[in-house]
Design an enzyme around this catalytic site. Structure first.
Site, PDB file in Angstrom:
ATOM      1  N   ARG A  34      -1.157  -2.043  -6.745  1.00  0.00           N
ATOM      2  CA  ARG A  34      -1.055  -3.103  -5.786  1.00  0.00           C
ATOM      3  C   ARG A  34      -2.170  -3.968  -6.282  1.00  0.00           C
ATOM      4  NH1 ARG A  34      -1.508  -4.940  -0.500  1.00  0.00           N
ATOM      5  NH2 ARG A  34      -3.608  -5.493   0.455  1.00  0.00           N
ATOM      6  N   HIS A  64      -3.064   2.725  -5.771  1.00  0.00           N
ATOM      7  CA  HIS A  64      -3.491   1.535  -5.263  1.00  0.00           C
ATOM      8  C   HIS A  64      -3.800   0.638  -6.555  1.00  0.00           C
ATOM      9  CE1 HIS A  64      -4.785  -0.316  -1.564  1.00  0.00           C
ATOM     10  NE2 HIS A  64      -5.502  -0.830  -2.167  1.00  0.00           N
ATOM     11  N   TYR A 111      -9.643 -10.587  -7.289  1.00  0.00           N
ATOM     12  CA  TYR A 111      -8.744 -10.367  -8.492  1.00  0.00           C
ATOM     13  C   TYR A 111      -9.062 -11.538  -9.452  1.00  0.00           C
ATOM     14  CZ  TYR A 111      -6.635  -6.959  -5.307  1.00  0.00           C
ATOM     15  OH  TYR A 111      -6.403  -5.970  -4.407  1.00  0.00           O
ATOM     16  N   LYS A 168      -1.816  -2.702   7.437  1.00  0.00           N
ATOM     17  CA  LYS A 168      -3.419  -2.904   7.870  1.00  0.00           C
ATOM     18  C   LYS A 168      -3.662  -3.736   8.935  1.00  0.00           C
ATOM     19  CE  LYS A 168      -7.773  -2.041   5.845  1.00  0.00           C
ATOM     20  NZ  LYS A 168      -8.414  -1.936   4.435  1.00  0.00           N
ATOM     21  N   ARG A 196       0.753  -1.442   0.021  1.00  0.00           N
ATOM     22  CA  ARG A 196      -0.112   0.034  -0.116  1.00  0.00           C
ATOM     23  C   ARG A 196       0.886   1.043   0.108  1.00  0.00           C
ATOM     24  NH1 ARG A 196      -2.133  -3.740   3.642  1.00  0.00           N
ATOM     25  NH2 ARG A 196      -4.222  -4.222   3.319  1.00  0.00           N
ATOM     26  N   HIS A 215      -4.135  -9.741   3.429  1.00  0.00           N
ATOM     27  CA  HIS A 215      -5.407 -10.037   3.463  1.00  0.00           C
ATOM     28  C   HIS A 215      -5.625 -10.858   4.633  1.00  0.00           C
ATOM     29  CE1 HIS A 215      -6.281  -8.733  -0.844  1.00  0.00           C
ATOM     30  NE2 HIS A 215      -6.130  -7.622   0.098  1.00  0.00           N
TER      31      HIS A 215
END
Length: 341
Positions: A283, A280, A315, A174, A149, A306
């Site tokens: 990414r 982003h 994706y 995150k 990120r 994640h």
């Protein structure tokens, strides 16, 4: 600290202001400076919207009215509305220590499901090629090459880049989680050169009486000299000295987000890319291209950080399993004009 005179002539401390209490509770929980700024901002707006009345005097009616105005008049996104609600929940539960049943009944806005903007490999190469060589271009290549990120890239320290193991350690990503991502071999030489430039700049800062950086949590107190050690220096430093809004110490922070955001926007337009690509998007493209190359989705999930593989599965829409992998019934009609493969 404010003081109020008593009848006996003794000065007693007044209670801290409400917003100061909010900041104190946030810092006790090690929330980020961005969360602190956002929560304080929403709580201030809530109080002003209700005639500066104390939140103890307000209830479900005022909270719901505030959130409704954000959506109807402010036209804010669902994520923004939910952030405002989270700030108010923090205020009542943590700061005021009031458990109000009606807070559980306030409905969170449903976030719409959006597909990510993904660039093709040719588009990524074209966009990177028109960026002038320098720190923003190096960061852009690093975003695409690692899947980090934007803030994770900006917050990299010298010690986080392990050239021997060919990997980068992303600290406090995150969810406050650490993870490791691959170090692109094509960037090895340039990252070594960037490290040398940072060390030279650090030497100049020390001569000028500065040369300190921000350290997370209580590390600055535990290790008084660590904030001037080379390993803790930001790999992508700011062009100027600034003052830490929490600690009040002057030092060199990392580069600002807007530096790379502007560079990406300019490069996208120069490359003639119509997609609304942002930092982003690099990414998103990293994840999509790994899956296209046949890498396991669990591996990609780990690289992206994640929590749930369902987040990574978004994706797969470009892997021949979604709309792009189907032949439209229109193209199957006789005389459609398609050439057999």
């Amino acid at each position: 600290m404010d003081y109020t005179p008593q009848s006996a002539g003794v000065l007693e401390p007044k209670s801290p202001r409400l917003l100061d209490q909010v900041r104190e509770r946030i810092r006790l929980r090690h929330y980020s400076i961005r969360t602190e700024q956002a929560y304080v901002g929403w709580i201030r707006r809530f109080i002003l919207a209700n005639g500066r009345r104390h939140p103890r005097e307000l209830g479900a009616k005022e909270v719901e009215a505030f959130l409704t105005r954000l959506a109807m008049q402010g036209n804010v996104a669902a994520a923004t509305q939910n952030q405002a609600l989270s700030a108010l929940l923090f205020l009542y539960r943590v700061v005021l220590e009031i458990e109000l049943p009606w807070m559980e009944e306030v409905v969170r806005a449903k976030r719409p499901r959006r597909l990510p903007v993904v660039l093709s490999q040719e588009e990524v190469a074209r966009m990177l090629s028109v960026m002038p060589e320098g720190m923003p271009e190096l960061m852009a290549r690093l975003l695409y090459g690692t899947g980090m990120r934007l803030l994770e890239c900006l917050r990299l320290r010298i010690k986080d880049v392990d050239f021997a193991r060919k990997e980068i350690c992303v600290r406090s990503g995150k969810g406050d989680k650490d993870r490791r991502v691959p170090l692109p071999e094509s960037l090895r030489g340039r990252l070594l050169g960037q490290r040398e430039r940072v060390l030279q700049l650090h030497g100049q800062d020390r001569v000028a009486g500065s040369g300190r950086v921000y350290l997370p949590y209580a590390l600055a107190r535990k290790y008084p000299n660590a904030d001037s050690e080379p390993g803790w220096l930001y790999l992508f430093p700011s062009g100027r000295i600034s003052v830490d809004p929490r600690g009040g110490r002057a030092g060199r922070h990392h580069a600002g987000e807007e530096t790379l955001q502007r560079a990406i926007k300019t490069a996208r337009m120069r490359a003639g890319i119509a997609k609304p690509a942002t930092c982003h998007s690099l990414r998103h493209s990293f994840a999509t291209h790994l899956l296209e190359a046949g890498h396991d989705i669990r591996t990609v999930q780990e690289l992206l950080g994640h929590k749930d593989v369902a987040t990574t599965q978004i994706y797969t829409h470009v892997l021949g399993r979604g709309a792009g992998g189907l032949l439209s019934p229109l193209d199957r009609l006789p005389g459609a004009g398609l050439q057999p493969e």
